[in-house]
Design an enzyme around this catalytic site. Structure first.
Site, mmCIF file in Angstrom:
data_model
loop_
_atom_site.group_PDB
_atom_site.id
_atom_site.type_symbol
_atom_site.label_atom_id
_atom_site.label_comp_id
_atom_site.label_asym_id
_atom_site.label_seq_id
_atom_site.Cartn_x
_atom_site.Cartn_y
_atom_site.Cartn_z
ATOM 1 N NE ARG A 1 2.111 2.949 17.364
ATOM 2 C CZ ARG A 1 2.237 1.658 17.076
ATOM 3 N NH1 ARG A 1 2.914 0.858 17.896
ATOM 4 N NH2 ARG A 1 1.713 1.151 15.981
ATOM 5 N N GLY B 1 6.972 -8.649 0.383
ATOM 6 C CA GLY B 1 6.893 -8.949 1.809
ATOM 7 C C GLY B 1 6.110 -10.223 2.007
ATOM 8 C CE LYS C 1 -2.928 -10.580 -1.855
ATOM 9 N NZ LYS C 1 -1.546 -10.061 -1.896
ATOM 10 C CD GLU D 1 6.229 -4.809 6.890
ATOM 11 O OE1 GLU D 1 5.150 -4.620 6.297
ATOM 12 O OE2 GLU D 1 6.443 -5.762 7.641
HETATM 13 P P1 ADP Z 1 4.042 -7.119 0.556
HETATM 14 O O1 ADP Z 1 3.776 -8.059 1.672
HETATM 15 O O2 ADP Z 1 4.576 -7.792 -0.665
HETATM 16 O O3 ADP Z 1 4.880 -5.963 1.000
HETATM 17 P P2 ADP Z 1 1.714 -5.428 0.792
HETATM 18 O O4 ADP Z 1 0.374 -6.023 0.971
HETATM 19 O O5 ADP Z 1 2.396 -4.824 1.985
HETATM 20 O O6 ADP Z 1 2.621 -6.542 0.120
HETATM 21 O O7 ADP Z 1 1.601 -4.347 -0.361
HETATM 22 C C1 ADP Z 1 2.742 -3.562 -0.650
HETATM 23 C C2 ADP Z 1 2.917 -3.273 -2.119
HETATM 24 O O8 ADP Z 1 1.812 -2.511 -2.598
HETATM 25 C C3 ADP Z 1 4.148 -2.407 -2.332
HETATM 26 O O9 ADP Z 1 5.314 -3.185 -2.550
HETATM 27 C C4 ADP Z 1 3.786 -1.568 -3.553
HETATM 28 O O10 ADP Z 1 4.227 -2.217 -4.736
HETATM 29 C C5 ADP Z 1 2.261 -1.526 -3.505
HETATM 30 N N1 ADP Z 1 1.694 -0.242 -3.045
HETATM 31 C C6 ADP Z 1 0.666 0.396 -3.661
HETATM 32 N N2 ADP Z 1 0.340 1.519 -3.010
HETATM 33 C C7 ADP Z 1 1.161 1.622 -1.943
HETATM 34 C C8 ADP Z 1 1.311 2.596 -0.896
HETATM 35 N N3 ADP Z 1 0.524 3.679 -0.818
HETATM 36 N N4 ADP Z 1 2.268 2.389 0.045
HETATM 37 C C9 ADP Z 1 3.055 1.295 -0.015
HETATM 38 N N5 ADP Z 1 2.978 0.344 -0.973
HETATM 39 C C10 ADP Z 1 2.037 0.490 -1.947
HETATM 40 MG MG MG Z 2 4.453 -4.909 2.788
#
Ligand code: ADP
Ligand code: MG
Length: 147
Positions: free
Chosen positions: A103, A14, A20, A78
């Site tokens: 919602r 994403g 982060k 997401e």
């Molecule tokens: P991105 O913007 O790439 O989606 P995110 O900051 O949203 O990054 O983090 C999502 C990634 O974190 C997921 O693709 C997965 O690999 C990892 N992840 C680890 N734990 C979880 C969780 N509990 N739910 C969703 N994603 C998770």
């Molecule tokens: Mg994400």
């Protein structure tokens, strides 16, 4: 009885700001091939069950939409899986059975209020998915079929 709807595919990268910036990781799915099903369901926050090949089936709460706070120009799917995995699972096949709507999508005046609302949504999803009417969809065959 309710009729769950289904989305699946490999977990894609994403914008890298879910975990982060918000402390809330969301496993993004591509919207390709899902324009019809997405146009049938309004943007907003949903809950249901998520299946991963190696990591089993878990509760999830999910945003579908434009993320007005971040001014996205593309719709995103997401799901936040309500489980502590300890590692990322990019590229793994993820299956979703969506059983309820919480919602509509709204904008927020601050990141703090957005995060607070997402935690409210999470608690709502956790509790709802324990109710018999939603809990049994944990066994939806779609979540684990040919993973
Ligand atoms: P991105 O913007 O790439 O989606 P995110 O900051 O949203 O990054 O983090 C999502 C990634 O974190 C997921 O693709 C997965 O690999 C990892 N992840 C680890 N734990 C979880 C969780 N509990 N739910 C969703 N994603 C998770
Ligand atoms: Mg994400």
């Amino acid at each position: 009885p309710i009729e769950p709807w289904h989305i699946g595919g490999p977990v894609i990268k994403g914008f890298g700001r879910g975990s982060k910036v918000l402390g809330i990781p969301t496993a993004n799915l591509t919207t390709e091939g899902y324009s019809n099903i997405l146009s049938e369901h309004p943007s907003g926050v949903y809950f249901g069950w998520a299946g991963l090949a190696k990591q089993g089936v878990h509760k999830m709460v999910m945003s579908i939409g434009w993320n007005p706070y971040f001014n996205n120009t593309e719709k995103t799917i997401e799901p936040w899986l309500l489980h502590d995995f300890g590692e990322d699972f990019y590229g793994e096949e993820l299956r979703l059975a969506i059983v309820g709507y919480i919602r509509p999508e709204t904008n927020f005046s601050s990141l703090e209020s957005l995060i607070a609302k997402i935690h409210e949504d999470r608690k709502f999803a956790e509790n709802a998915l324990d109710l018999p009417m939603y809990a049994h969809y944990k066994n939806d065959p779609y979540l684990t079929s040919s993973l």
